[in-house]
Motif scaffolding. Structure first.
Motif, PDB file in Angstrom:
ATOM      1  N   ALA A  10       6.587 -42.518  11.407  1.00 23.48           N
ATOM      2  CA  ALA A  10       5.739 -43.662  11.048  1.00 23.48           C
ATOM      3  C   ALA A  10       6.464 -44.578  10.076  1.00 23.48           C
ATOM      4  CB  ALA A  10       4.428 -43.157  10.452  1.00 23.48           C
ATOM      5  N   TYR A  11       7.204 -43.998   9.156  1.00 33.03           N
ATOM      6  CA  TYR A  11       7.994 -44.790   8.209  1.00 33.03           C
ATOM      7  C   TYR A  11       9.031 -45.623   8.962  1.00 33.03           C
ATOM      8  CZ  TYR A  11      11.497 -45.831   4.635  1.00 33.03           C
ATOM      9  OH  TYR A  11      12.398 -46.460   3.826  1.00 33.03           O
ATOM     10  N   VAL A  51       6.451 -39.584   1.708  1.00 37.26           N
ATOM     11  CA  VAL A  51       6.846 -39.650   3.122  1.00 37.26           C
ATOM     12  C   VAL A  51       7.269 -38.279   3.631  1.00 37.26           C
ATOM     13  CG1 VAL A  51       8.369 -40.713   4.811  1.00 37.26           C
ATOM     14  CG2 VAL A  51       7.519 -42.065   2.875  1.00 37.26           C
ATOM     15  N   ILE A  52       8.239 -37.651   2.950  1.00 31.79           N
ATOM     16  CA  ILE A  52       8.708 -36.334   3.413  1.00 31.79           C
ATOM     17  C   ILE A  52       8.659 -35.284   2.302  1.00 31.79           C
ATOM     18  CG2 ILE A  52      10.200 -37.374   5.152  1.00 31.79           C
ATOM     19  CD1 ILE A  52      12.581 -36.599   3.306  1.00 31.79           C
ATOM     20  N   GLY A  53       8.135 -35.647   1.127  1.00 28.89           N
ATOM     21  CA  GLY A  53       8.061 -34.701   0.022  1.00 28.89           C
ATOM     22  C   GLY A  53       9.111 -34.901  -1.042  1.00 28.89           C
ATOM     23  N   ALA A  54       9.995 -35.873  -0.853  1.00 29.14           N
ATOM     24  CA  ALA A  54      11.055 -36.156  -1.831  1.00 29.14           C
ATOM     25  C   ALA A  54      11.627 -37.526  -1.516  1.00 29.14           C
ATOM     26  CB  ALA A  54      12.164 -35.109  -1.762  1.00 29.14           C
ATOM     27  N   TRP A  83      18.175 -46.838   5.217  1.00 32.24           N
ATOM     28  CA  TRP A  83      17.019 -47.040   4.351  1.00 32.24           C
ATOM     29  C   TRP A  83      17.011 -46.003   3.246  1.00 32.24           C
ATOM     30  CZ3 TRP A  83      15.326 -46.048   9.713  1.00 32.24           C
ATOM     31  CH2 TRP A  83      15.354 -47.220  10.479  1.00 32.24           C
ATOM     32  N   TYR A  84      16.745 -46.479   2.030  1.00 33.60           N
ATOM     33  CA  TYR A  84      16.456 -45.588   0.906  1.00 33.60           C
ATOM     34  C   TYR A  84      14.971 -45.701   0.594  1.00 33.60           C
ATOM     35  CZ  TYR A  84      15.650 -44.146  -3.875  1.00 33.60           C
ATOM     36  OH  TYR A  84      15.116 -43.564  -4.981  1.00 33.60           O
ATOM     37  N   ILE A 123       8.322 -44.545  18.209  1.00 39.44           N
ATOM     38  CA  ILE A 123       9.438 -43.855  17.559  1.00 39.44           C
ATOM     39  C   ILE A 123       9.059 -42.400  17.362  1.00 39.44           C
ATOM     40  CG2 ILE A 123      10.778 -43.639  15.422  1.00 39.44           C
ATOM     41  CD1 ILE A 123      10.828 -46.623  15.204  1.00 39.44           C
ATOM     42  N   GLU A 124       9.982 -41.515  17.703  1.00 41.65           N
ATOM     43  CA  GLU A 124       9.812 -40.088  17.482  1.00 41.65           C
ATOM     44  C   GLU A 124      11.034 -39.541  16.733  1.00 41.65           C
ATOM     45  OE1 GLU A 124       8.056 -37.921  21.095  1.00 41.65           O
ATOM     46  OE2 GLU A 124       9.126 -39.636  21.962  1.00 41.65           O
TER      47      GLU A 124
END
Length: 321
Positions: free
Chosen positions: A9-10, A100-103, A93-94, A21-22
């Protein structure tokens, strides 16, 4: 929604024209003792076509042997180097938001290539290529590239203090900054910095595993997490220090096959390499304390003894510990 769905999703938010997108083909990747590195494919569907974009995900670890980690700094270094002759994977991308993913994390290009073990064991075409690439890193106009943020303070003038600034902070975080060896070695280094020391971009850990080779050519230089500004010989000294700690055979006066190849490809005599191995041993003392603390909660006395013995060999009567 798991982290893959959130990351997809990001990415969709970054690529507005995509229909779907997957995240596919997730797998761990070979990495050093410090890094978290995940390979994945960004599967993009658009206008009836589907294609995979090979990427690497670098999340920020909360702890570990080189804590505190800073993936934003790694991202900024690699982004800056993307405009120079130094071959680095392209960064995309930063994201500082851990939701988003935990970090915090960044995504970068996945470059195909072969990595090598920790040490060079004989002269070779690849060794010369690595030495030539390291010299190119050191020759970058780091101010023009926008890398001033690597300085520990804007006013620092000593290449030694610049290169060791982050390591002193790590030592304080690990509560070993008052260890007798680090105090004595730090004071000795400060008092004996070579007069010809200069400021240059440092990779920080130029062991063979941090180069990706395609044939005999360097396709990419990776793992910029300990990049710094300091004297170029600091990189050679850290590689020499690796030999002491991880079982290679230390060379005389801080020399290694890498430093010999570096001197050959640059044509510039290398002096005071014993001093720069000593700076590498300061860093290795901090690394090993972090490593031991991660598993046992205490620094390895054996490693400290090995470092002290090597310092006695390198520096002789000039060294007093």
């Amino acid at each position: 929604m798991d982290w893959r769905e959130r990351l997809a999703a990001y990415a969709a938010g970054q690529l507005h024209g995509a229909d779907r997108i997957e995240i596919a083909n997730v797998r761990g990747m070979p990495a050093g003792a410090s890094n978290d590195t995940v390979g994945l494919d960004l599967r993009v569907s658009c206008d009836g076509f589907t294609f995979d974009v090979p990427l690497v995900l670098r999340p920020e670890r909360p702890d570990g042997i080189l804590a505190p980690y800073d993936v934003e700094q790694q991202y900024r270094v690699m982004r800056a180097l993307g405009c120079t002759p130094v071959p680095v994977p392209a960064v995309f991308w930063y994201e500082p938001d851990p939701s988003v993913i935990g970090a915090p994390f960044f995504l970068m290009e996945r470059v195909s290539g072969e990595t090598l073990p920790l040490f060079w064991y004989a002269p070779s075409v690849r060794l010369r290529a690595a030495a030539r690439q390291l010299a190119a890193i050191h020759s970058i106009d780091w101010r023009a590239a926008g890398l001033e943020f690597l300085l520990p303070t804007p006013s620092v003038t000593s290449p030694l203090e610049s290169a060791l600034g982050a390591w002193r902070l790590r030592a304080e975080r690990l509560r070993i900054s008052r260890a007798p060896l680090l105090i004595t070695l730090g004071e000795w280094l400060k008092a004996n910095e070579p007069a010809d020391a200069r400021m240059a971009l440092l990779h920080g850990d130029p062991n063979p595993g941090n180069y990706l080779f395609q044939g005999d050519q360097v396709a990419a230089v990776v793992d910029w997490e300990v990049a710094a500004i300091g004297d170029p010989r600091s990189d050679l000294g850290f590689y020499s220090a690796l030999h002491t700690v991880f079982g290679g055979v230390p060379g005389p006066d801080g020399r290694t096959l890498l430093s010999d190849a570096y001197q050959e490809v640059t044509g510039v005599p290398l002096r005071d390499l014993e001093f720069y191995e000593a700076t590498g041993l300061y860093r290795m003392a901090v690394v090993m304390a972090g490593w031991a603390g991660r598993f046992t909660g205490m620094a390895s006395g054996y490693t400290m003894d090995a470092i002290a013995r090597r310092l006695s060999v390198l520096l002789g009567p000039r060294w007093n510990f």
